[in-house]
Design an enzyme around this catalytic site. Structure first.
Site, PDB file in Angstrom:
ATOM      1  N   ARG A 229       0.862  -1.183   0.000  1.00  0.00           N
ATOM      2  CA  ARG A 229       0.000   0.000   0.000  1.00  0.00           C
ATOM      3  C   ARG A 229       0.899   1.234   0.000  1.00  0.00           C
ATOM      4  O   ARG A 229       1.918   1.275   0.700  1.00  0.00           O
ATOM      5  CB  ARG A 229      -0.895   0.045   1.249  1.00  0.00           C
ATOM      6  CG  ARG A 229      -2.117  -0.862   1.190  1.00  0.00           C
ATOM      7  CD  ARG A 229      -3.157  -0.426   0.133  1.00  0.00           C
ATOM      8  NE  ARG A 229      -4.309  -1.304   0.057  1.00  0.00           N
ATOM      9  CZ  ARG A 229      -4.428  -2.359  -0.746  1.00  0.00           C
ATOM     10  NH1 ARG A 229      -3.450  -2.681  -1.579  1.00  0.00           N
ATOM     11  NH2 ARG A 229      -5.526  -3.088  -0.757  1.00  0.00           N
ATOM     12  N   GLU A 258      -2.131   7.553  -4.946  1.00  0.00           N
ATOM     13  CA  GLU A 258      -2.488   6.858  -6.188  1.00  0.00           C
ATOM     14  C   GLU A 258      -3.958   6.990  -6.563  1.00  0.00           C
ATOM     15  O   GLU A 258      -4.311   6.913  -7.739  1.00  0.00           O
ATOM     16  CB  GLU A 258      -2.117   5.371  -6.109  1.00  0.00           C
ATOM     17  CG  GLU A 258      -2.978   4.560  -5.154  1.00  0.00           C
ATOM     18  CD  GLU A 258      -2.650   3.067  -5.191  1.00  0.00           C
ATOM     19  OE1 GLU A 258      -1.474   2.721  -5.049  1.00  0.00           O
ATOM     20  OE2 GLU A 258      -3.571   2.259  -5.367  1.00  0.00           O
ATOM     21  N   HIS A 290      -0.556  -0.193  -9.647  1.00  0.00           N
ATOM     22  CA  HIS A 290      -1.287  -1.135  -8.773  1.00  0.00           C
ATOM     23  C   HIS A 290      -1.788  -2.337  -9.577  1.00  0.00           C
ATOM     24  O   HIS A 290      -2.977  -2.662  -9.580  1.00  0.00           O
ATOM     25  CB  HIS A 290      -2.463  -0.419  -8.088  1.00  0.00           C
ATOM     26  CG  HIS A 290      -2.850  -1.074  -6.786  1.00  0.00           C
ATOM     27  ND1 HIS A 290      -3.174  -0.374  -5.660  1.00  0.00           N
ATOM     28  CD2 HIS A 290      -2.960  -2.385  -6.435  1.00  0.00           C
ATOM     29  CE1 HIS A 290      -3.482  -1.206  -4.679  1.00  0.00           C
ATOM     30  NE2 HIS A 290      -3.357  -2.437  -5.132  1.00  0.00           N
TER      31      HIS A 290
HETATM   32  P1  NAD Z   1      -1.794 -11.104   5.079  1.00  0.00           P
HETATM   33  O1  NAD Z   1      -2.828 -10.589   6.017  1.00  0.00           O
HETATM   34  O2  NAD Z   1      -1.817 -12.550   4.706  1.00  0.00           O
HETATM   35  O3  NAD Z   1      -0.341 -10.769   5.651  1.00  0.00           O
HETATM   36  C1  NAD Z   1       0.009  -9.543   6.219  1.00  0.00           C
HETATM   37  C2  NAD Z   1       1.144  -9.782   7.192  1.00  0.00           C
HETATM   38  O4  NAD Z   1       1.592  -8.505   7.675  1.00  0.00           O
HETATM   39  C3  NAD Z   1       0.734 -10.623   8.424  1.00  0.00           C
HETATM   40  O5  NAD Z   1       1.648 -11.677   8.623  1.00  0.00           O
HETATM   41  C4  NAD Z   1       0.780  -9.608   9.560  1.00  0.00           C
HETATM   42  O6  NAD Z   1       1.144 -10.190  10.796  1.00  0.00           O
HETATM   43  C5  NAD Z   1       1.864  -8.666   9.051  1.00  0.00           C
HETATM   44  N1  NAD Z   1       1.871  -7.383   9.753  1.00  0.00           N
HETATM   45  C6  NAD Z   1       0.847  -6.771  10.390  1.00  0.00           C
HETATM   46  N2  NAD Z   1       1.296  -5.636  10.973  1.00  0.00           N
HETATM   47  C7  NAD Z   1       2.624  -5.560  10.687  1.00  0.00           C
HETATM   48  C8  NAD Z   1       3.642  -4.635  11.030  1.00  0.00           C
HETATM   49  N3  NAD Z   1       3.384  -3.568  11.803  1.00  0.00           N
HETATM   50  N4  NAD Z   1       4.890  -4.850  10.570  1.00  0.00           N
HETATM   51  C9  NAD Z   1       5.170  -5.937   9.804  1.00  0.00           C
HETATM   52  N5  NAD Z   1       4.247  -6.866   9.467  1.00  0.00           N
HETATM   53  C10 NAD Z   1       2.985  -6.673   9.898  1.00  0.00           C
HETATM   54  O7  NAD Z   1      -1.908 -10.187   3.785  1.00  0.00           O
HETATM   55  P2  NAD Z   1      -1.411 -10.538   2.300  1.00  0.00           P
HETATM   56  O8  NAD Z   1      -2.499 -11.233   1.556  1.00  0.00           O
HETATM   57  O9  NAD Z   1      -0.057 -11.129   2.355  1.00  0.00           O
HETATM   58  O10 NAD Z   1      -1.337  -9.066   1.679  1.00  0.00           O
HETATM   59  C11 NAD Z   1      -0.388  -8.125   2.145  1.00  0.00           C
HETATM   60  C12 NAD Z   1      -0.740  -6.761   1.592  1.00  0.00           C
HETATM   61  O11 NAD Z   1      -0.564  -6.770   0.168  1.00  0.00           O
HETATM   62  C13 NAD Z   1      -2.207  -6.345   1.755  1.00  0.00           C
HETATM   63  O12 NAD Z   1      -2.433  -5.752   3.025  1.00  0.00           O
HETATM   64  C14 NAD Z   1      -2.408  -5.368   0.654  1.00  0.00           C
HETATM   65  O13 NAD Z   1      -2.129  -4.076   1.144  1.00  0.00           O
HETATM   66  C15 NAD Z   1      -1.346  -5.736  -0.384  1.00  0.00           C
HETATM   67  N6  NAD Z   1      -1.901  -6.198  -1.663  1.00  0.00           N
HETATM   68  C16 NAD Z   1      -1.491  -5.588  -2.793  1.00  0.00           C
HETATM   69  C17 NAD Z   1      -1.988  -6.009  -4.023  1.00  0.00           C
HETATM   70  C18 NAD Z   1      -1.531  -5.385  -5.317  1.00  0.00           C
HETATM   71  O14 NAD Z   1      -2.195  -5.547  -6.341  1.00  0.00           O
HETATM   72  N7  NAD Z   1      -0.407  -4.697  -5.339  1.00  0.00           N
HETATM   73  C19 NAD Z   1      -2.916  -7.048  -4.073  1.00  0.00           C
HETATM   74  C20 NAD Z   1      -3.291  -7.665  -2.878  1.00  0.00           C
HETATM   75  C21 NAD Z   1      -2.791  -7.232  -1.671  1.00  0.00           C
END
Ligand code: NAD
Length: 330
Positions: A229, A258, A290
């Site tokens: 994000r 964005e 994105h």
């Molecule tokens: P997820 O919930 O499976 O994993 C997120 C991880 O981040 C968890 O292990 C959590 O413990 C950890 N976390 C929480 N707070 C934290 C902190 N302060 N410091 C470090 N780690 C922390 O989520 P995911 O499916 O792996 O997705 C991750 C992110 O990817 C989403 O939140 C979203 O913002 C982003 N995303 C981007 C796209 C894209 O098209 N670019 C698509 C999907 C998701």
């Protein structure tokens, strides 16, 4: 048939929703959902929304007054929804996972492109310029990647990095048991990683997790990648680090501001975001719009799960993919 308002529609959104939907009267709106456009959903039963919609308290008031009972986010993140305003009025569902591979593979694509300067080589050779000057990269083999957030996407990205023979450091307040991954504190990860990749959600805690202070701790010559994000990185601090030549480069699939630009064509316009323009002008910065999620497989899954979420709501089943403010107290 229940009426569903689909916001921020692009032609590619209709491919899978059009093919898989049999139960709903879906009206597709090109506008993003915000407090001004929420009125379009007057008389609708539900709304399908996306990452850059602004679903603030005012938008929720208008949707609620207009009869909307459920907002189905066709994405994983829901940081753009005012959860407090929705509590006890509109239920929020999302697609928690559709293809962690899509985003993790895009992250590696960005890293390889930035490191081996494919973006520059492509343009050069089109102009019959076969010089290699300025195109030198480094071996990924043996380098240390620091992964911030080791959830679904972070884990797949770690697997990909291991395939390249990289060492992995990780930072996550909720560590998992992942073989050959060493969890360290954030400062250690910043100072010891050659590549830093963000895979944590945007929360109050993670906003600007890479700020000026963090950039001052990053190993000289490191690569920063953000496919998570935009607001995880303070863009001004990033620009400063690029200007100071602290970084080898940065690859961003997301950007703080964005929502004003991404997914739209501004090629005939003067874009008035100076930070974005300055980032774009750096040869060692790559920005994609994105598109990490944007594979056939992910788009199909997003449509399947979103429609399933609506079925669960309207057929009064347990909402597997509900997100809410104080869910436990409902
Ligand atoms: P997820 O919930 O499976 O994993 C997120 C991880 O981040 C968890 O292990 C959590 O413990 C950890 N976390 C929480 N707070 C934290 C902190 N302060 N410091 C470090 N780690 C922390 O989520 P995911 O499916 O792996 O997705 C991750 C992110 O990817 C989403 O939140 C979203 O913002 C982003 N995303 C981007 C796209 C894209 O098209 N670019 C698509 C999907 C998701």
């Amino acid at each position: 048939m229940k009426k569903i308002a689909f916001y921020d529609t692009k032609p590619y959104d209709k491919i899978w929703f059009g093919e898989l939907n049999t139960k709903y009267d879906i009206e597709y709106f090109e506008s993003k959902l915000n407090e001004k456009t929420a009125v379009l959903a007057n008389g609708f039963d539900g709304v399908i929304a996306f990452v850059n919609d602004e679903i603030n308290a005012k938008a929720i008031d208008v949707l609620y007054d207009g009869g909307v009972k459920v907002i189905a986010m066709r994405c994983a993140g829901y940081n753009n929804v005012d959860m407090k305003a929705a509590l006890n009025r509109i239920r929020i569902v999302r697609v928690p996972a559709y293809s962690p591979h899509a985003v993790a593979e895009h992250t590696m694509a960005l890293l390889l492109t930035l490191n081996r300067k494919i973006h520059r080589a492509y343009i050069r050779t089109r102009d019959f310029n076969f010089s290699l000057t300025g195109l030198m990269g480094f071996d990924l083999y043996g380098k240390t990647v620091g992964v911030i957030g080791t959830g679904k996407i972070g884990k797949v990205f770690i697997d990909i990095c291991k395939g390249f023979g990289m060492k992995v450091l990780a930072y996550d307040p909720y560590p998992s048991d992942i073989p050959d991954v060493k969890y360290v504190d954030l400062d250690t990860l910043l100072s010891e990683s050659d590549i830093i990749s963000l895979h944590c959600p945007l929360t109050e805690e993670t906003k600007h997790i890479l700020d000026e202070d963090a950039f001052s701790k990053i190993k000289h010559g490191a690569v920063v990648i953000n496919t998570s994000r935009g607001e995880l990185i303070d863009s001004h601090a990033l620009l400063k680090a690029l200007n100071n030549e602290t970084l080898f480069g940065a690859a961003l699939d997301v950007y703080e501001e964005e929502s004003d630009f991404f997914f739209e064509d501004f090629s005939n316009t003067i874009v008035k975001d100076d930070t974005l323009s300055l980032l774009m002008s750096r040869p060692n910065t790559i920005i994609t719009s994105h598109q990490g999620f944007f594979t056939r497989e992910a788009m199909q899954k997003i449509a399947e799960i979103t429609l399933q979420n609506l079925d669960d709501f309207f057929e009064v089943r347990k909402l597997q993919n509900e997100v809410c403010y104080r869910c436990a107290n409902l």
